[in-house]
Design a protein around this motif. Structure first.
Motif, PDB file in Angstrom:
ATOM      1  N   THR A   1       3.361  -5.158   8.579  1.00 36.07           N
ATOM      2  CA  THR A   1       3.308  -4.374   9.823  1.00 36.07           C
ATOM      3  C   THR A   1       3.760  -2.933   9.609  1.00 36.07           C
TER       4      THR A   1
ATOM      5  N   TYR B   1      -8.241  -4.133   6.362  1.00 31.04           N
ATOM      6  CA  TYR B   1      -7.438  -3.073   6.983  1.00 31.04           C
ATOM      7  C   TYR B   1      -7.646  -1.756   6.259  1.00 31.04           C
TER       8      TYR B   1
ATOM      9  N   HIS C   1      -1.799 -10.828   3.741  1.00 35.00           N
ATOM     10  CA  HIS C   1      -1.656 -11.105   5.167  1.00 35.00           C
ATOM     11  C   HIS C   1      -2.992 -11.627   5.709  1.00 35.00           C
ATOM     12  N   PRO C   2      -2.982 -12.777   6.409  1.00 35.79           N
ATOM     13  CA  PRO C   2      -4.251 -13.377   6.856  1.00 35.79           C
ATOM     14  C   PRO C   2      -5.063 -12.485   7.800  1.00 35.79           C
ATOM     15  N   HIS C   3      -4.400 -11.628   8.534  1.00 35.40           N
ATOM     16  CA  HIS C   3      -5.112 -10.762   9.477  1.00 35.40           C
ATOM     17  C   HIS C   3      -5.678  -9.509   8.799  1.00 35.40           C
ATOM     18  N   HIS C   4      -4.937  -8.958   7.848  1.00 38.89           N
ATOM     19  CA  HIS C   4      -5.320  -7.674   7.256  1.00 38.89           C
ATOM     20  C   HIS C   4      -6.267  -7.822   6.070  1.00 38.89           C
ATOM     21  N   LYS C   5      -5.785  -8.434   5.019  1.00 41.60           N
ATOM     22  CA  LYS C   5      -6.501  -8.501   3.744  1.00 41.60           C
ATOM     23  C   LYS C   5      -6.995  -7.102   3.364  1.00 41.60           C
TER      24      LYS C   5
ATOM     25  N   HIS D   1     -10.957  -0.383   7.130  1.00 41.03           N
ATOM     26  CA  HIS D   1     -10.977   0.053   8.537  1.00 41.03           C
ATOM     27  C   HIS D   1     -10.369   1.445   8.707  1.00 41.03           C
TER      28      HIS D   1
END
Length: 117
Positions: free
Chosen positions: A40, A103, A96-100, A106
């Motif tokens: 984060t 991110y 991190h499962p959300h970022h990989k 993006h």
């Protein structure tokens, strides 16, 4: 007490400074109230950087606020660069499962930086 009263210009400076400081307050509260983790940190720093950049380029703000935003951005960039010297930040983001790696794509990191991560 009238001698200590703020002028209209001083109020304008404070109002503009308050708007810049809000992102720092929000980040402080976020990291104080929740359980922060390394994944984060980088997105939070990116959001702060974007906000400071916007304020430093806003021609409607007073020159003193431009300088303040630029100095804050310089300080933030110093700490952001320190994350580059630690593989732990990159590993935390990639795992991190959300970022990989999404991110980094993006936020338009250079491909070489993504490959390094």
């Amino acid at each position: 007490l009238r001698a200590l009263e703020l002028t209209n210009r001083e109020w304008a400076i404070l109002e503009q400074l308050r708007d810049i400081m809000k992102i720092l307050k929000d980040a402080t509260l976020f990291f104080s109230c929740s359980t922060p983790n390394l994944a984060t940190i980088i997105p939070a720093m990116d959001l702060i950087d974007k906000t400071l950049t916007t304020h430093s380029m806003n021609i409607q703000l007073l020159p003193s606020i431009h300088v303040t935003a630029s100095l804050a951005k310089k300080t933030l960039n110093h700490y952001y660069e320190l994350t580059n010297s630690s593989d732990v930040y990159h590993i935390a983001m990639v795992l991190h499962p959300h970022h990989k790696l999404a991110y980094f794509k993006h936020v338009k990191w250079e491909q070489q930086w993504i490959n390094t991560a």
